[in-house]
Write an enzyme that holds these catalytic residues in place. Structure first.
Site, PDB file in Angstrom:
ATOM      1  N   HIS A  21       0.842  -1.206   0.000  1.00 18.29           N
ATOM      2  CA  HIS A  21       0.000   0.000   0.000  1.00 18.29           C
ATOM      3  C   HIS A  21       0.879   1.259   0.000  1.00 18.29           C
ATOM      4  CE1 HIS A  21      -2.973  -2.752   2.290  1.00 18.29           C
ATOM      5  NE2 HIS A  21      -3.497  -2.553   1.097  1.00 18.29           N
ATOM      6  N   LYS A  45     -18.098  -5.462   9.300  1.00 16.69           N
ATOM      7  CA  LYS A  45     -16.872  -6.135   8.847  1.00 16.69           C
ATOM      8  C   LYS A  45     -15.878  -6.237  10.013  1.00 16.69           C
ATOM      9  CE  LYS A  45     -13.790  -6.061   4.852  1.00 16.69           C
ATOM     10  NZ  LYS A  45     -13.538  -5.439   3.568  1.00 16.69           N
ATOM     11  N   ARG A  94      -2.425  -6.110  -8.211  1.00 11.76           N
ATOM     12  CA  ARG A  94      -1.393  -7.151  -8.129  1.00 11.76           C
ATOM     13  C   ARG A  94      -1.632  -8.264  -9.131  1.00 11.76           C
ATOM     14  NH1 ARG A  94      -2.672  -7.984  -1.985  1.00 11.76           N
ATOM     15  NH2 ARG A  94      -4.595  -7.361  -2.989  1.00 11.76           N
ATOM     16  N   SER A 131      -2.541  -7.944   3.046  1.00 12.21           N
ATOM     17  CA  SER A 131      -2.964  -7.817   4.447  1.00 12.21           C
ATOM     18  C   SER A 131      -3.415  -9.178   4.964  1.00 12.21           C
ATOM     19  CB  SER A 131      -4.116  -6.817   4.564  1.00 12.21           C
ATOM     20  OG  SER A 131      -3.721  -5.559   4.092  1.00 12.21           O
TER      21      SER A 131
HETATM   22  P1  ADP Z   1      -9.986  -3.383  -0.071  1.00 13.57           P
HETATM   23  O1  ADP Z   1     -10.683  -4.123   1.042  1.00 13.57           O
HETATM   24  O2  ADP Z   1     -10.706  -2.133  -0.496  1.00 13.57           O
HETATM   25  O3  ADP Z   1      -9.555  -4.228  -1.234  1.00 13.57           O
HETATM   26  P2  ADP Z   1      -7.216  -3.342   0.792  1.00 13.57           P
HETATM   27  O4  ADP Z   1      -6.738  -2.718   2.048  1.00 13.57           O
HETATM   28  O5  ADP Z   1      -7.118  -4.835   0.710  1.00 13.57           O
HETATM   29  O6  ADP Z   1      -8.700  -2.822   0.636  1.00 13.57           O
HETATM   30  O7  ADP Z   1      -6.458  -2.741  -0.470  1.00 13.57           O
HETATM   31  C1  ADP Z   1      -6.527  -1.399  -0.853  1.00 13.57           C
HETATM   32  C2  ADP Z   1      -5.905  -1.215  -2.235  1.00 13.57           C
HETATM   33  O8  ADP Z   1      -4.533  -1.546  -2.211  1.00 13.57           O
HETATM   34  C3  ADP Z   1      -6.514  -2.118  -3.327  1.00 13.57           C
HETATM   35  O9  ADP Z   1      -6.549  -1.404  -4.543  1.00 13.57           O
HETATM   36  C4  ADP Z   1      -5.542  -3.260  -3.412  1.00 13.57           C
HETATM   37  O10 ADP Z   1      -5.573  -3.888  -4.681  1.00 13.57           O
HETATM   38  C5  ADP Z   1      -4.238  -2.512  -3.208  1.00 13.57           C
HETATM   39  N1  ADP Z   1      -3.156  -3.366  -2.729  1.00 13.57           N
HETATM   40  C6  ADP Z   1      -3.155  -4.230  -1.687  1.00 13.57           C
HETATM   41  N2  ADP Z   1      -1.965  -4.838  -1.546  1.00 13.57           N
HETATM   42  C7  ADP Z   1      -1.174  -4.348  -2.538  1.00 13.57           C
HETATM   43  C8  ADP Z   1       0.179  -4.610  -2.955  1.00 13.57           C
HETATM   44  N3  ADP Z   1       0.959  -5.498  -2.330  1.00 13.57           N
HETATM   45  N4  ADP Z   1       0.636  -3.916  -4.038  1.00 13.57           N
HETATM   46  C9  ADP Z   1      -0.156  -3.041  -4.679  1.00 13.57           C
HETATM   47  N5  ADP Z   1      -1.434  -2.760  -4.353  1.00 13.57           N
HETATM   48  C10 ADP Z   1      -1.932  -3.410  -3.293  1.00 13.57           C
END
Ligand code: ADP
Length: 154
Positions: A21, A45, A94, A131
């Site tokens: 992120h 959630k 990703r 995550s």
């Molecule tokens: P959500 O529940 O909205 O998917 P996340 O916290 O899982 O929220 O992710 C937020 C954003 O960050 C999403 O666009 C996700 O694809 C992106 N993201 C998560 N991990 C990575 C990573 N390792 N590299 C690039 N983008 C990521």
């Protein structure tokens, strides 16, 4: 002529905020004047990290970056974007499965509000960072510092 500030929100659950992120936000700073990280909070959630901890991790990560702000929100993402005057939604990609998901919500958000989603591909070093995996490791008592942004302590 006054320059309009280009502002994006970076919405997500961030349970927890990872180095993946972090890298998307850092790269987004080349495109936008300001990025507001929005932690989506939804009573239904269940998350491992509570709101305060999720805010704290992101504040630590960007302590020296005044162009990045962080807040929580509990409404539709496009309504959150409008409430902070953001013209863009920043997201990261990703995998192919991320693509299908991001396209559906990106299209919906644009049709409903005109707000464009800007997607950056993950840096290959961070493609495996998620995550979900970080939470799994924690549940087995493992250290996740390699998954966290620089200078962040849990
Ligand atoms: P959500 O529940 O909205 O998917 P996340 O916290 O899982 O929220 O992710 C937020 C954003 O960050 C999403 O666009 C996700 O694809 C992106 N993201 C998560 N991990 C990575 C990573 N390792 N590299 C690039 N983008 C990521």
């Amino acid at each position: 002529m006054q320059k309009i500030m280009k502002r994006a929100i970076f919405p997500g659950t961030f349970d927890p905020f990872t180095i993946g992120h972090y890298s998307i936000v850092e790269r987004g700073l080349a495109l936008f004047d300001e990025i507001i990280i929005g932690i989506g909070v939804n009573q239904l959630k269940k998350t491992l990290f509570d709101e305060e901890k999720r805010l704290d991790i992101i504040r630590q990560a960007f302590i020296n970056e005044p162009r990045v702000k962080v807040t929580t929100y509990n409404c539709l993402t496009i309504d959150f974007a409008k409430s902070v005057d953001a013209q863009f939604i920043l997201r990261g990609l990703r995998t192919v499965s991320d693509f299908e998901y991001e396209r559906t919500i990106g299209d919906t958000n644009r049709i409903l509000s005109g707000i464009e989603t800007v997607i950056l591909f993950t840096e290959s070093d961070y493609a495996h960072i998620s995550s979900t995996v970080a939470r799994d490791l924690i549940s087995y008592g493992k250290d996740i510092s390699a998954f966290l942004p620089p200078n962040v302590k849990l």
